[in-house]
Motif scaffolding. Structure first.
Motif, PDB file in Angstrom:
ATOM      1  N   GLN A  62      30.970   6.242   7.732  1.00 55.80           N
ATOM      2  CA  GLN A  62      30.163   5.657   9.221  1.00 55.80           C
ATOM      3  C   GLN A  62      30.048   6.785   9.644  1.00 55.80           C
ATOM      4  O   GLN A  62      30.026   7.045  10.793  1.00 55.80           O
ATOM      5  N   ALA A  63      29.731   8.197   9.119  1.00 59.87           N
ATOM      6  CA  ALA A  63      30.072   9.812   9.907  1.00 59.87           C
ATOM      7  C   ALA A  63      28.418  10.151   9.333  1.00 59.87           C
ATOM      8  O   ALA A  63      28.942  11.435   8.940  1.00 59.87           O
ATOM      9  N   PRO A  64      27.244   9.831   9.270  1.00 59.38           N
ATOM     10  CA  PRO A  64      26.208  10.679   9.568  1.00 59.38           C
ATOM     11  C   PRO A  64      25.850  11.340  10.024  1.00 59.38           C
ATOM     12  O   PRO A  64      25.080  12.288   9.584  1.00 59.38           O
ATOM     13  N   GLU A  65      26.249  12.022  11.694  1.00 61.24           N
ATOM     14  CA  GLU A  65      26.054  13.190  12.381  1.00 61.24           C
ATOM     15  C   GLU A  65      26.942  13.775  11.680  1.00 61.24           C
ATOM     16  O   GLU A  65      26.719  15.244  11.693  1.00 61.24           O
ATOM     17  N   ALA A  66      27.879  13.818  10.446  1.00 61.37           N
ATOM     18  CA  ALA A  66      28.786  14.729  10.235  1.00 61.37           C
ATOM     19  C   ALA A  66      28.384  15.629   8.795  1.00 61.37           C
ATOM     20  O   ALA A  66      27.793  16.477   8.774  1.00 61.37           O
ATOM     21  N   LEU A  67      27.932  14.444   7.784  1.00 61.52           N
ATOM     22  CA  LEU A  67      26.786  14.892   7.161  1.00 61.52           C
ATOM     23  C   LEU A  67      26.368  15.419   7.464  1.00 61.52           C
ATOM     24  O   LEU A  67      24.849  17.562   7.672  1.00 61.52           O
ATOM     25  N   ALA A  68      24.895  15.176   8.135  1.00 56.57           N
ATOM     26  CA  ALA A  68      24.003  16.051   9.212  1.00 56.57           C
ATOM     27  C   ALA A  68      23.994  17.545  10.062  1.00 56.57           C
ATOM     28  O   ALA A  68      22.984  17.942   9.302  1.00 56.57           O
ATOM     29  N   ALA A  69      25.239  17.480  10.392  1.00 56.22           N
ATOM     30  CA  ALA A  69      25.897  19.015  10.384  1.00 56.22           C
ATOM     31  C   ALA A  69      25.839  19.571   9.427  1.00 56.22           C
ATOM     32  O   ALA A  69      25.959  20.791   9.645  1.00 56.22           O
ATOM     33  N   LEU A  70      27.239  18.641   8.537  1.00 55.40           N
ATOM     34  CA  LEU A  70      26.929  20.315   7.367  1.00 55.40           C
ATOM     35  C   LEU A  70      25.779  20.874   6.760  1.00 55.40           C
ATOM     36  O   LEU A  70      25.639  21.424   5.689  1.00 55.40           O
ATOM     37  N   LEU A  71      24.825  19.538   6.538  1.00 58.20           N
ATOM     38  CA  LEU A  71      23.543  19.982   5.845  1.00 58.20           C
ATOM     39  C   LEU A  71      22.611  20.766   5.936  1.00 58.20           C
ATOM     40  O   LEU A  71      21.919  22.063   6.126  1.00 58.20           O
ATOM     41  N   CYS A  72      22.677  20.778   7.769  1.00 64.36           N
ATOM     42  CA  CYS A  72      21.551  21.809   8.544  1.00 64.36           C
ATOM     43  C   CYS A  72      22.539  23.352   8.604  1.00 64.36           C
ATOM     44  O   CYS A  72      21.792  23.756   9.744  1.00 64.36           O
ATOM     45  N   GLY A  73      24.183  23.248   8.907  1.00 61.56           N
ATOM     46  CA  GLY A  73      24.514  24.457   8.953  1.00 61.56           C
ATOM     47  C   GLY A  73      25.322  24.279  10.264  1.00 61.56           C
ATOM     48  O   GLY A  73      25.929  25.459  10.765  1.00 61.56           O
ATOM     49  N   VAL A  74      25.194  22.635  11.150  1.00 58.72           N
ATOM     50  CA  VAL A  74      25.657  23.195  12.522  1.00 58.72           C
ATOM     51  C   VAL A  74      26.938  22.678  12.809  1.00 58.72           C
ATOM     52  O   VAL A  74      27.392  21.791  11.715  1.00 58.72           O
ATOM     53  N   ASP A  75      27.639  23.097  13.559  1.00 57.70           N
ATOM     54  CA  ASP A  75      29.330  22.082  14.046  1.00 57.70           C
ATOM     55  C   ASP A  75      29.681  21.717  14.183  1.00 57.70           C
ATOM     56  O   ASP A  75      28.717  21.143  14.644  1.00 57.70           O
ATOM     57  N   ILE A  76      29.947  20.572  13.448  1.00 56.11           N
ATOM     58  CA  ILE A  76      30.504  19.074  13.411  1.00 56.11           C
ATOM     59  C   ILE A  76      30.404  19.341  14.913  1.00 56.11           C
ATOM     60  O   ILE A  76      29.923  17.488  15.700  1.00 56.11           O
ATOM     61  N   THR A  77      31.519  19.842  15.594  1.00 50.10           N
ATOM     62  CA  THR A  77      32.583  19.559  17.092  1.00 50.10           C
ATOM     63  C   THR A  77      31.177  19.272  17.426  1.00 50.10           C
ATOM     64  O   THR A  77      30.906  17.953  18.556  1.00 50.10           O
ATOM     65  N   THR A  78      30.223  20.296  17.739  1.00 48.53           N
ATOM     66  CA  THR A  78      28.891  20.876  18.854  1.00 48.53           C
ATOM     67  C   THR A  78      27.998  19.486  18.761  1.00 48.53           C
ATOM     68  O   THR A  78      27.933  18.483  19.667  1.00 48.53           O
ATOM     69  N   VAL A  79      28.063  18.893  17.090  1.00 48.43           N
ATOM     70  CA  VAL A  79      27.092  17.639  17.338  1.00 48.43           C
ATOM     71  C   VAL A  79      27.362  16.570  17.775  1.00 48.43           C
ATOM     72  O   VAL A  79      26.969  16.243  18.835  1.00 48.43           O
ATOM     73  N   VAL A  80      28.778  15.885  17.908  1.00 52.70           N
ATOM     74  CA  VAL A  80      29.544  14.995  18.049  1.00 52.70           C
ATOM     75  C   VAL A  80      29.489  15.128  19.749  1.00 52.70           C
ATOM     76  O   VAL A  80      29.613  14.202  20.831  1.00 52.70           O
ATOM     77  N   HIS A  81      29.904  16.654  19.739  1.00 51.99           N
ATOM     78  CA  HIS A  81      29.760  16.521  21.739  1.00 51.99           C
ATOM     79  C   HIS A  81      29.166  16.064  22.266  1.00 51.99           C
ATOM     80  O   HIS A  81      28.434  15.450  23.248  1.00 51.99           O
TER      81      HIS A  81
END
Length: 88
Positions: free
Chosen positions: A55-74
């Motif tokens: 249940q971590a769709p934000e991690a998948l989206a960040a990976l696919l977009c090349g964005v730092d996951i920590t930044t997205v979650v924050h």
């Protein structure tokens, strides 16, 4: 940050053991360990299933977009926290 640590964090945050995740992904537990220790890479379809199960769709989206996951979650945390404060 290496991909293995991202996979490990999503598994741990979801409260799943390696064994439980392996069962849900129909993989051996050793595969889960290898992925988390950067000794094996997943096919994209398996990575998508991993993020669905944990249940971590934000991690998948960040990976696919090349964005730092920590930044997205924050950013999401601040956005949701601000929204809750606004509604209350």
């Amino acid at each position: 940050m290496q991909l293995g640590s991202i996979f490990r964090k999503t598994r741990m945050l979801s409260g799943l053991s390696q064994e439980a995740l392996a069962e849900q992904l129909y993989m051996p537990r050793s595969t889960i360990s290898k992925v988390e220790n950067n000794k094996m890479e997943l096919k994209i379809s398996d990575a998508i299933r991993w993020f669905q199960v944990t249940q971590a769709p934000e991690a998948l989206a960040a990976l696919l977009c090349g964005v730092d996951i920590t930044t997205v979650v924050h950013t999401l945390s601040k956005l949701i926290g601000g929204f809750i404060s606004y509604v209350a």
